[in-house]
Each structure stands twice: as structure tokens, then as C-alpha cells.
Design an enzyme around this catalytic site. Structure first.
Site, short mmCIF file in Angstrom:
data_model
loop_
_atom_site.label_atom_id
_atom_site.label_comp_id
_atom_site.label_asym_id
_atom_site.label_seq_id
_atom_site.Cartn_x
_atom_site.Cartn_y
_atom_site.Cartn_z
N ARG A 89 0.81 -1.21 0.00
CA ARG A 89 0.00 0.00 0.00
C ARG A 89 0.86 1.27 0.00
O ARG A 89 0.50 2.29 -0.60
CB ARG A 89 -0.91 -0.01 1.24
N HIS A 93 0.42 4.52 -2.49
CA HIS A 93 0.25 5.91 -2.05
C HIS A 93 1.38 6.79 -2.56
O HIS A 93 1.16 7.94 -2.94
CB HIS A 93 0.15 5.98 -0.52
N ASN A 121 -3.85 8.60 4.96
CA ASN A 121 -2.60 7.94 5.33
C ASN A 121 -2.51 7.64 6.81
O ASN A 121 -1.53 7.07 7.26
CB ASN A 121 -1.42 8.80 4.89
N HIS A 222 -6.10 -5.68 -2.86
CA HIS A 222 -6.91 -5.90 -1.66
C HIS A 222 -7.12 -7.38 -1.37
O HIS A 222 -7.96 -7.74 -0.56
CB HIS A 222 -8.24 -5.13 -1.76
C1 HEM Z 1 -9.03 1.63 -6.15
C2 HEM Z 1 -8.95 2.50 -5.20
C3 HEM Z 1 -8.51 2.19 -3.81
C4 HEM Z 1 -9.15 2.54 -2.67
C5 HEM Z 1 -10.43 3.32 -2.57
C6 HEM Z 1 -8.38 2.00 -1.58
C7 HEM Z 1 -8.70 2.16 -0.25
C8 HEM Z 1 -8.10 1.50 0.78
C9 HEM Z 1 -8.49 1.61 2.16
C10 HEM Z 1 -9.56 2.53 2.70
C11 HEM Z 1 -7.74 0.73 2.87
C12 HEM Z 1 -7.85 0.40 4.35
C13 HEM Z 1 -7.26 1.44 5.24
C14 HEM Z 1 -7.59 1.07 6.67
O1 HEM Z 1 -8.78 1.18 7.01
O2 HEM Z 1 -6.71 0.65 7.42
C15 HEM Z 1 -6.88 0.07 1.95
C16 HEM Z 1 -5.98 -0.90 2.29
C17 HEM Z 1 -5.07 -1.44 1.40
N1 HEM Z 1 -4.88 -1.06 0.10
FE1 HEM Z 1 -6.12 0.07 -1.00
N2 HEM Z 1 -7.31 1.33 -2.06
C18 HEM Z 1 -7.33 1.42 -3.42
C19 HEM Z 1 -6.39 0.93 -4.28
C20 HEM Z 1 -5.26 0.24 -3.90
C21 HEM Z 1 -4.16 -0.09 -4.76
C22 HEM Z 1 -4.03 0.35 -6.22
C23 HEM Z 1 -3.28 -0.80 -4.01
C24 HEM Z 1 -1.95 -1.37 -4.40
C25 HEM Z 1 -1.58 -1.66 -5.64
C26 HEM Z 1 -3.85 -0.94 -2.70
C27 HEM Z 1 -3.31 -1.68 -1.67
C28 HEM Z 1 -3.86 -1.79 -0.41
C29 HEM Z 1 -3.38 -2.72 0.59
C30 HEM Z 1 -2.29 -3.77 0.40
C31 HEM Z 1 -4.13 -2.50 1.73
C32 HEM Z 1 -3.99 -3.18 3.09
C33 HEM Z 1 -3.08 -2.35 3.96
C34 HEM Z 1 -2.76 -2.96 5.30
O3 HEM Z 1 -3.00 -4.14 5.53
O4 HEM Z 1 -2.25 -2.21 6.14
N3 HEM Z 1 -5.04 -0.28 -2.66
N4 HEM Z 1 -7.10 0.56 0.68
#
Ligand code: HEM
Ligand SMILES: *[C@@H]1O[C@H](CO)[C@@H](O)[C@H](O)[C@H]1NC(C)=O
Ligand SMILES: *[C@@H]1O[C@H](CO)[C@@H](O)[C@H](O)[C@H]1NC(C)=O
Ligand SMILES: *[C@@H]1O[C@H](CO)[C@@H](O)[C@H](O)[C@H]1NC(C)=O
Ligand SMILES: *[C@@H]1O[C@H](CO)[C@@H](O)[C@H](O)[C@H]1NC(C)=O
Ligand SMILES: CC(=O)N[C@H]1CO[C@H](CO)[C@@H](O)[C@@H]1O
Length: 368
Positions: A89, A93, A121, A222
Site C-alpha cells: 500500500r 500511495h 494515510n 486488496h
Molecule cells: C481503487 C482505489 C482504492 C481505494 C479506494 C483503496 C482504499 C483502501 C483503504 C480505505 C484501505 C484500508 C485502510 C484502513 O482502514 O486501514 C486500503 C488498504 C489497502 N490497500 Fe487500498 N485502495 C485502493 C487501491 C489500492 C491499490 C491500487 C493498491 C496497491 C496496488 C492498494 C493496496 C492496499 C493494501 C495492500 C491495503 C492493506 C493495507 C494494510 O494491511 O495495512 N489499494 N485501501
């Protein structure tokens, strides 16, 4: 590979994918691509590389770079696999906000609010930042200060994918580190909120020259990691989102009994720590966690891709590699732009900078 049983069970209405449809999809994908690079394990298709980046950038200056990163992360993940999703992630970002220039890594001590402190973030993991800094120390010990923090972040994201069971792909290298912080405003306008609908997402990705196909494949990230209740509470309160599978919703209410708790749950309910295509199976079963996830299946523009990825993991991996490489090249600094940070958390001090100019690494333009 055949997950038809689990896919069809709770979904009203059957989706049937014929072999010719899948083949056409594959063909279309291959035709739209340019560069081929083969690695020992698998040949993936890559988009054209940005000038200044190459797959062999550190071949002579830091030949052990990739093995240093891989073995450090292998060890780290043995004790805590959850850092993998944090690192993946982090790269996302970094790239979406003013390009993949490592500015996400900067501490706020230098010149005001940094990317880490902006709203979306809040949930970036401290352990991921720590891993990048430790990696940089190891790399600098081995090679001197030649590898950028932006490149370390891109490699760490790749290895996080790989070591969680995903594709092993090559990363174009040669990014330089940015000299400025992103403003809070930039962060808010480029990191999409989880409440986004597909129209919002297609518009935002479009601003970065990423298309709807990239949107679906990149959202597949995800398949690992967690989210806080705040990120999906809009689907529970004040009323339950009717597109949620009922049993899935009941479990979410156990985790988030009321609004505003700080509890977390996994993003991919089927295989939370494995990088696979089960995320798309979740969507077919109305078990996507965010509005932005589930919308990919609800919306007619993205539904076919979700459906194909859910039954063809190899195709998902191929497309994910392609889209990640596109994302990983967004507005990169190359050549003598930016700098190689001595400390990923801080822009180089002026005396480091003068030293590097005296040393003749051609950075005069940075004085401006
Ligand atoms: C399409 C639009 C996207 C939205 C709206 C989005 C939104 C989010 C949100 C809200 C979280 C959780 C934050 C939390 O509550 O702790 C999250 C987690 C995550 N996102 Fe996305 N994301 C998007 C795209 C992406 C992309 C493009 C990647 C990587 C290529 C990505 C990788 C991740 C990962 C790996 C997590 C888990 C993080 C953790 O376990 O700490 N996301 N995302
Ligand atoms: C998508 O969400 C935006 C607000 O974020 C809203 O203005 C728009 O009407 C929504 N579009 C659809 C098709 O629901
Ligand atoms: C979630 O948080 C609430 C209150 O903060 C707590 O009572 C509840 O037990 C938590 N649930 C889980 C599953 O952690
Ligand atoms: C959650 O907290 C915010 C402020 O932090 C508040 O505005 C909102 O009303 C709260 N929601 C509920 C359901 O309590
Ligand atoms: C790197 O920079 C950060 C932020 O300025 C600072 O807190 C940290 O101590 C520095 N690390 C090293 C090893 O100098
Ligand atoms: C709006 C909001 O939640 N902002 C937070 C972002 O993250 C920093 C800490 O990293 C918090 O101090 C802010 O309140």
C-alpha cells in the site's frame, strides 16, 4: 483453478464463461502490450518503460540489491506477514501522490505537513516505514548511497506480492527521490476514499493515465491486508448496504458493533494473507469490503473483468504485473532530477547536497 462451486453458490444469476471468451480476453491483452521480459520463473508482459528507467539500472553499482531486499523481507515476513500489505500500500500511495518519488516516506519535520500525516494515510503502517529505513541501511552498507528510496519502495512492494504467493515480476529501476512534500490537498485529491463509486474511480485513475482495466487489476491488491471499521462503516450505519451478502454483513457487525470503533478486519475474507484471485471471488459473492471494491462487480463497465479474474488467476497475475509497472512509473524523477536520499525519512541536508555536487553527480539544477 475451477472455483465455479464457490462462485455460483450465493450469487443470484449464473455467470458462464466460455473458453472462447477467455481466449479472446487473453489475446486482447497480449495484443495491447509492448515489451516482453522473461525471468526464470515466468515471462510477463510489461508496458513501455519510461526513459531513464531500466530493469538493469543497478547492475554494476549495486549488483546485490534485489537479493538484499528479498532476503531481508523473507525474514521479516516470517515473524510478521502483515507488513507485506503495508509495504504494498505504501508504494501505491507514493505513486498516486506526485509520482513514485519516495515523498510518502518523509517525516514532517522538514517543511510542513507530509504525506504520512494526511487523512487517508492515517492507516499506513509504521512497520512498513521502518522496514524501508532498515532496508536502506543494509543497501547503503553494501553499495554506498546509490539506490533511491523510491526504488526500494517499489522493490519492497514487488517482494511483498511475491512472498505472499503472487507473481514474481521484474521492476524497472532508476527512480530518484523527490525534493518536496505533497500537500494535504494533493493527498486528498489523489488517494481515493473507499466510499468511491466506479465513476469516481475511473475518473481519478484516468487523470493518471490508468484505465478501467488497470483499476480492476490494481484493486486486486486488496487480496491481502486489513482495514479499519471507519473505512467501510458507510455500509453498516445508519443502515445496511443492500448489496452486502447477509452473513458477511452479520460478521462485519460483530467486528464493528457501533460506528467509530478502532477495530479492523481482513480485506479478503477467503484468504487474507495470500496474494491470489480470491478477492474477485469475494466480489462475485457480494463480500467485497469497501464500496469501491464491491462497485467493481456491480458496475457493468468493470464486471466482466472481475468475473474473468475470479476464474483465471494467471490472467489476473499477468494484468496485475502490467498495471503495477504502469503505476510504478507515474511521474518518476530520473537522471539528475531529485536526489538519492541519505535517509528515506528526510530530504538531504544542504551539506549532503553540496557534497554530492562537488562529487560531480551532476545535480546543479537542484539549487534552483
Ligand atoms: C481503487 C482505489 C482504492 C481505494 C479506494 C483503496 C482504499 C483502501 C483503504 C480505505 C484501505 C484500508 C485502510 C484502513 O482502514 O486501514 C486500503 C488498504 C489497502 N490497500 Fe487500498 N485502495 C485502493 C487501491 C489500492 C491499490 C491500487 C493498491 C496497491 C496496488 C492498494 C493496496 C492496499 C493494501 C495492500 C491495503 C492493506 C493495507 C494494510 O494491511 O495495512 N489499494 N485501501
Ligand atoms: C458517484 O459518486 C459521486 C460522488 O462521489 C456522485 O456525485 C455521483 O453521482 C455518483 N455516480 C453514480 C453513477 O452513482
Ligand atoms: C470492537 O470494538 C468494540 C468497542 O470498541 C468492542 O466492544 C468489540 O468487542 C470489538 N469487537 C471485536 C470483534 O474486536
Ligand atoms: C463518529 O464520530 C464522528 C466524529 O469523530 C461524529 O461526527 C459521528 O457522529 C460519529 N458517528 C456515530 C454514529 O457516532
Ligand atoms: C532520518 O530522518 C528522520 C527524520 O528527520 C530522523 O528522525 C531519523 O533519526 C533519521 N535517521 C537517521 C538514521 O539519521
Ligand atoms: C483527519 C485525520 O484523521 N487526520 C489525521 C492524519 O494522521 C495524523 C497522524 O498520522 C493525525 O494526527 C491526523 O489527525
Amino acid at each position: 483453478m475451477n472455483k465455479a462451486g464457490s462462485i455460483l453458490r450465493p450469487v443470484p444469476g449464473t455467470i458462464s464463461l466460455t473458453a472462447p471468451a477467455l481466449m479472446a480476453y487473453n489475446l486482447l491483452f497480449l495484443l495491447s502490450c509492448i515489451a516482453f521480459v522473461s525471468s526464470s520463473s515466468h515471462a510477463y508482459v510489461y508496458p513501455p518503460l519510461v526513459e531513464g528507467l531500466s530493469f538493469t539500472f543497478y547492475k554494476s553499482t549495486c549488483p546485490d540489491l534485489e537479493s538484499i531486499v528479498r532476503s531481508y523481507l523473507e525474514q521479516l515476513f516470517q515473524s510478521d506477514i502483515s507488513v507485506a500489505s503495508g509495504l504494498l500500500r505504501l508504494h501505491f500511495h507514493d505513486c498516486f501522490v506526485q509520482g513514485c518519488d519516495g515523498s510518502i516516506l518523509l517525516d514532517g519535520s522538514f517543511s510542513g505537513p507530509d504525506e504520512k500525516d494526511a487523512t487517508p494515510n492515517l492507516t499506513l503502517r509504521p512497520a512498513a516505514f521502518k522496514a524501508i529505513n532498515e532496508l536502506q541501511t543494509l543497501i547503503t552498507q553494501a553499495c554506498g548511497p546509490v539506490v533511491s528510496c523510491a526504488d526500494i519502495t517499489a522493490l519492497a512492494a514487488r517482494d511483498s506480492v511475491r512472498l505472499s504467493g503472487g507473481p514474481d515480476y521484474e521492476v524497472p529501476l532508476g527512480r530518484r527521490d523527490g525534493l518536496s512534500y505533497a500537500t494535504m490537498e494533493e493527498v486528498l485529491s489523489f488517494i481515493p476514499p473507499p466510499t468511491s463509486n466506479v465513476t469516481d474511480l475511473i475518473d481519478l485513475f484516468g487523470k493518471l493515465d490508468l484505465d478501467a482495466y488497470d483499476l480492476v487489476s490494481l484493486s486486486g491488491a486488496h487480496t491481502i491486508g486489513i482495514a479499519h471499521c471507519a473505512s467501510f462503516e458507510n455500509r453498516l450505519f445508519p443502515a445496511q448496504d443492500p448489496t452486502l451478502d447477509q452473513t458477511f454483513a452479520e460478521n462485519l457487525y460483530l467486528t464493528c458493533p457501533v460506528a467509530n470503533t478502532s477495530n479492523t478486519t481482513v480485506l479478503d475474507v477467503r484468504s487474507p494473507d495470500a496474494f491470489d484471485d480470491e478477492y474477485y471471488v469475494d466480489l462475485l459473492n457480494r463480500q467485497g469490503l469497501f464500496t469501491s471494491d464491491q462497485g467493481l462487480y456491480t458496475d457493468a463497465r468493470t464486471q466482466p473483468t472481475v468475473t474473468v479474474f475470479a476464474v483465471d488467476q494467471s490472467l489476473f497475475f499477468e494484468k496485475f504485473v502490467y498495471s503495477m509497472t504502469k503505476m510504478g512509473q507515474l511521474s518518476v524523477l530520473t537522471g539528475d532530477q531529485g536526489e538519492i536520499r541519505k535517509n528515506c525519512s528526510a530530504i538531504n541536508a544542504v551539506d549532503d547536497f553540496l557534497w554530492s555536487v562537488v562529487d560531480g553527480d551532476g545535480g546543479e539544477s537542484k539549487l534552483l
